[in-house]
Design an enzyme around this catalytic site. Structure first.
Site, mmCIF file in Angstrom:
data_model
loop_
_atom_site.group_PDB
_atom_site.id
_atom_site.type_symbol
_atom_site.label_atom_id
_atom_site.label_comp_id
_atom_site.label_asym_id
_atom_site.label_seq_id
_atom_site.Cartn_x
_atom_site.Cartn_y
_atom_site.Cartn_z
ATOM 1 N N ARG A 66 -26.206 -9.485 -27.011
ATOM 2 C CA ARG A 66 -26.329 -11.142 -26.893
ATOM 3 C C ARG A 66 -26.504 -11.513 -25.504
ATOM 4 O O ARG A 66 -25.535 -11.081 -24.645
ATOM 5 C CB ARG A 66 -25.325 -11.888 -27.737
ATOM 6 N N HIS A 92 -33.340 -14.201 -33.331
ATOM 7 C CA HIS A 92 -31.998 -13.609 -33.753
ATOM 8 C C HIS A 92 -32.221 -12.977 -35.007
ATOM 9 O O HIS A 92 -31.811 -13.166 -36.296
ATOM 10 C CB HIS A 92 -31.171 -14.749 -34.052
#
Ligand code: CP
Length: 293
Positions: A96, A124
């Site tokens: 991330r 995502h």
């Protein structure tokens, strides 16, 4: 599947296969002897911890960081060099990062598989697999539904990946946002014109919906605090607004929830966001199994 950077890396058949598989993973040792590199350059509760839990429940182990202050990134080491190191230590990477495209860059430098756990306001994809799993579980199907995506559609990576995935199915999508925070045209362009509607309010359509998927206004992506202040209370769903909702309506949210869902909704039969977060474990187990095939 070598990497999972965008939900577009999966075709419809593979998406359905992964969410189906999530219900049938029995092995507690499939990842025995394997290491996951967990690189979190941005805050996370659900994604990091559910990936770690999924890996450990599959018998694997985890190395990594959740705070770059404790790494040599703090001394100025580049993302590329960091990835070149981690590939010596781990069998696959979960990353991330605040920059759009960072997971793609990591995958171009890594000799091991990379999973995008959120790249800035980009995508995502594993959140989307959880979302589709949740929709299928509650509605029994992914086609023929009325689904509203409401909130910050410009900056929300969860919304981007979910919209791209929903363009593969035959449901009607209502994109509800302030005009300045609308869904990017590159994503709308994936839909047939008749399959979506853009609006600034969901008040008039709530009673028609099967899924109301809300998300917070993404404060960290705004250049000015003043702009964020303008939009931060744009949508606040209250239990009273659900009195004419269909019996099967489910309210979803990738969480964290800030103020876009009033806590009184939690007590209604429509609230499904905490169940949705719990589905992170089986779905991410299935993703790990797929990436390590
Ligand atoms: N849904 C989600 O990505 O949550 P976290 O930011 O807590 O990982």
């Amino acid at each position: 599947m070598n990497n999972l950077i965008s939900i577009r890396d999966l075709d419809k058949a593979k998406i359905l296969e992964i969410i189906e598989k999530a219900d049938h993973i029995k092995s507690e040792s499939a990842m025995k002897g394997k290491l996951m590199g967990s690189l979190f350059f941005e805050p996370s509760t659900r994604t990091r911890l559910s990936f770690e839990a999924a890996m450990k429940r599959l018998g694997g182990e985890v190395i990594g960081f959740a705070d770059i202050e404790t790494t040599s990134l703090k001394k100025g080491e580049s993302l590329k060099d960091t990835i070149k190191m981690i590939e010596n230590y781990a069998d696959f990477i979960v990353i991330r990062h605040p920059e759009i495209g960072s997971a793609r860059i990591a995958s171009e430098h890594a000799q091991i598989p990379v999973i995008n756990a959120g790249d800035g306001a980009g995508e995502h994809p594993t959140q989307t697999l959880i979302d589709l799993y949740s929709i299928k579980k509650t509605q029994g199907k992914l086609d023929g539904l009325k689904i509203c995506l409401a909130g910050d559609l410009k900056f929300s990576r969860a919304m981007h990946s979910l919209a791209l995935a929903l363009s593969l199915f035959n449901s009607h999508i209502y994109f509800v946002s302030p005009n300045k925070l609308s869904m990017p045209n590159t994503i709308l362009g994936q839909f047939e014109k008749d399959n979506y509607t853009e609006a600034e309010s969901y008040d008039d359509i709530i009673s028609d919906l099967d899924i109301l998927y809300t998300n917070r206004i993404q404060e960290e992506r705004f250049e000015s605090k003043k702009d964020f202040q303008k939009y931060k209370d744009a949508y606040i769903l209250k239990a009273s607004m659900l009195k004419n909702a269909k019996n099967n309506l489910k309210v979803l949210n990738p969480l964290p929830r800030i103020n876009e869902i009033n806590p009184d909704v939690d007590e209604t039969k429509f609230a499904y966001y905490f169940d949705q977060a719990a589905h992170g474990i089986p779905v991410r187990k299935a993703v790990i199994m797929e990436i390590m095939k």
